[in-house]
Enzyme design. Structure first.
Site, short mmCIF file in Angstrom:
data_model
loop_
_atom_site.label_atom_id
_atom_site.label_comp_id
_atom_site.label_asym_id
_atom_site.label_seq_id
_atom_site.Cartn_x
_atom_site.Cartn_y
_atom_site.Cartn_z
N ARG A 261 26.38 -14.30 -66.61
CA ARG A 261 27.76 -15.01 -67.14
C ARG A 261 27.21 -16.21 -68.12
O ARG A 261 26.52 -17.08 -67.37
CB ARG A 261 28.46 -15.31 -65.68
CG ARG A 261 29.34 -16.49 -66.14
CD ARG A 261 30.03 -16.85 -64.68
NE ARG A 261 29.50 -17.11 -63.56
CZ ARG A 261 28.93 -18.45 -63.28
NH1 ARG A 261 29.18 -19.38 -64.23
NH2 ARG A 261 28.14 -18.65 -62.25
N HIS A 265 31.52 -20.51 -64.07
CA HIS A 265 32.49 -19.59 -63.35
C HIS A 265 33.69 -19.64 -63.44
O HIS A 265 34.40 -18.66 -63.57
CB HIS A 265 32.11 -20.07 -61.64
CG HIS A 265 32.87 -19.22 -60.78
ND1 HIS A 265 32.69 -17.99 -60.56
CD2 HIS A 265 33.71 -19.50 -60.01
CE1 HIS A 265 33.43 -17.66 -59.68
NE2 HIS A 265 34.38 -18.34 -59.35
N TYR A 274 23.43 -25.79 -60.96
CA TYR A 274 22.65 -24.59 -60.45
C TYR A 274 21.79 -23.84 -61.22
O TYR A 274 21.22 -23.09 -60.74
CB TYR A 274 23.45 -24.06 -59.69
CG TYR A 274 24.77 -23.45 -60.19
CD1 TYR A 274 24.56 -22.26 -60.77
CD2 TYR A 274 25.91 -24.06 -60.03
CE1 TYR A 274 25.67 -21.73 -61.42
CE2 TYR A 274 27.12 -23.41 -60.86
CZ TYR A 274 27.05 -22.40 -61.45
OH TYR A 274 27.96 -21.77 -62.21
#
Length: 368
Positions: A261, A265, A274
């Site tokens: 990705r 998100h 992260y």
């Protein structure tokens, strides 16, 4: 080197076209053949349109035109391969991230985005499109896909269902139930897990100790395939084979597409908390569109003229998407009562009549 790197066995994904756009070694194909050039051109075209749509929608979200949008940028090979492999009578059971698969299956941009603008839970007719409403709860659509497929099997219909899941969704109880029921009932269902590395912010290494998610298929008693999710040729070949097998009574298949990705998100996420820029850049050079484009150019199937025509079509789609979102939707509050029960109940009809009276009274006061 981390403990995870030491203890986790390695696996090589099925691949037909490598990162440079060249044919992969024969043994990497695991017996799956290269799709013909016409199919690959169609997949390329759909991927280019899908990415332009995705980029445009992300821009609209940042402008406040949409409430939220989960981008599929970087995952086009998984999404488009699955949508293209489905037969007309098959059903797709998507997640919230699979908008470009809906686009590839013929759903209009405005119908897709009405969901993210909050106009409708589903802006398209599921029966007409043979696509279930996009699912926000994780893995619930997998059980729906199995139930639908089992019912079709009992009616002796040649119908398969395909359920998308993310890697994080495989940690949900519904996923286990769906895999188990599908195998026990030999449901004509194909599960496509897009392993993009993260369940929001949780990396795969903290979700599972399995070598691959595809390996879990053996525990349920069904085939599992670990595929290079950025290789649209391999994804299409494997998914097409699994769907054919399902329709012919062979039961379910679990397919894991290893992808990434590229965007956050959703627009409310901060991925820098992260994952680092170096990781993102390592995946950027593995771009699924650049890979198939290089292959088609090398094979002489993609000319500069055709490439420009596809780019123009993508820009036209982006313009149509912007125009659709510039128009104010016509929302009828009475639609709240539609599609609640197959046979309307008296209490619901009473509530509808009450709201209709209130709306008429409010409109009258406004006009006066």
């Amino acid at each position: 080197m981390s403990d995870d790197d030491v203890t986790r066995p390695t696996a090589e994904p099925i691949r037909l076209i490598d990162e440079r756009g060249e044919p992969a070694p024969h043994e990497r194909g695991a017996g799956f053949g290269m799709p013909e050039a016409g199919i690959l051109l169609d997949l390329y075209r759909r991927m280019v349109l899908a990415r332009r749509f995705d980029v445009q929608v992300t821009a609209l979200t940042r402008q406040g035109r949409l409430a939220t949008y989960p981008s599929g940028l970087g995952q086009e090979a998984c999404e488009i391969a699955a949508a293209a492999a489905l037969a007309d009578d098959d059903w797709l059971f998507p997640t919230y991230r699979d908008s470009i698969a809906l686009l590839a299956r013929g759903v209009k941009a405005v119908e897709i985005l009405s969901f993210f603008r909050g106009d409708w839970h589903s802006g398209f007719d599921p029966k007409q499109r043979r696509i279930a409403p996009q699912s926000t709860p994780l893995a619930t659509q997998a059980l729906h896909a199995v139930g639908f497929a089992t019912a079709s099997k009992m009616r002796h219909e040649s119908v398969a269902t395909l359920a998308f899941l993310g890697d994080g969704a495989t940690s949900e109880g519904e996923a286990h139930e769906a895999f188990n029921f599908a195998a026990v009932w030999q449901a004509p269902t194909v599960f496509v897990v897009q392993n993009n590395g993260y369940a929001i912010s949780v990396p795969f290494s903290k979700q599972s100790r399995a070598r691959t998610l595809a390996d879990k298929a053996i525990g349920y008693g069904m085939p599992g395939h670990f595929v290079d999710g950025n290789d649209v040729a391999a994804m299409y070949a494997v998914i097409t084979d699994a769907l054919d097998r399902a329709r012919n009574g062979g039961g379910p298949t679990l397919i894991e597409g290893l992808t990434y990705r590229m965007e956050a998100h959703t627009n409310s996420d901060d991925p820098s908390r992260y994952r680092g820029d170096e990781e993102v850049e390592r995946w950027r050079v593995l771009d699924p569109i650049a890979r198939i484009e290089s292959y088609l150019i090398r094979e002489g199937a993609l000319t500069e003229k055709l490439r420009a025509e596809i780019a123009d079509a993508a820009e036209q789609l982006a313009a149509e998407t912007r125009d659709a979102m510039n128009e104010s939707p016509h929302l009828d509050p009475l639609e709240l009562f539609d599609h609640v029960y197959a046979t309307p109940r008296a209490a619901l009809a009473e509530q509808r009549d009450y709201l209709a009276t209130e709306l008429e009274s409010s409109e009258a006061r406004h006009l006066s």
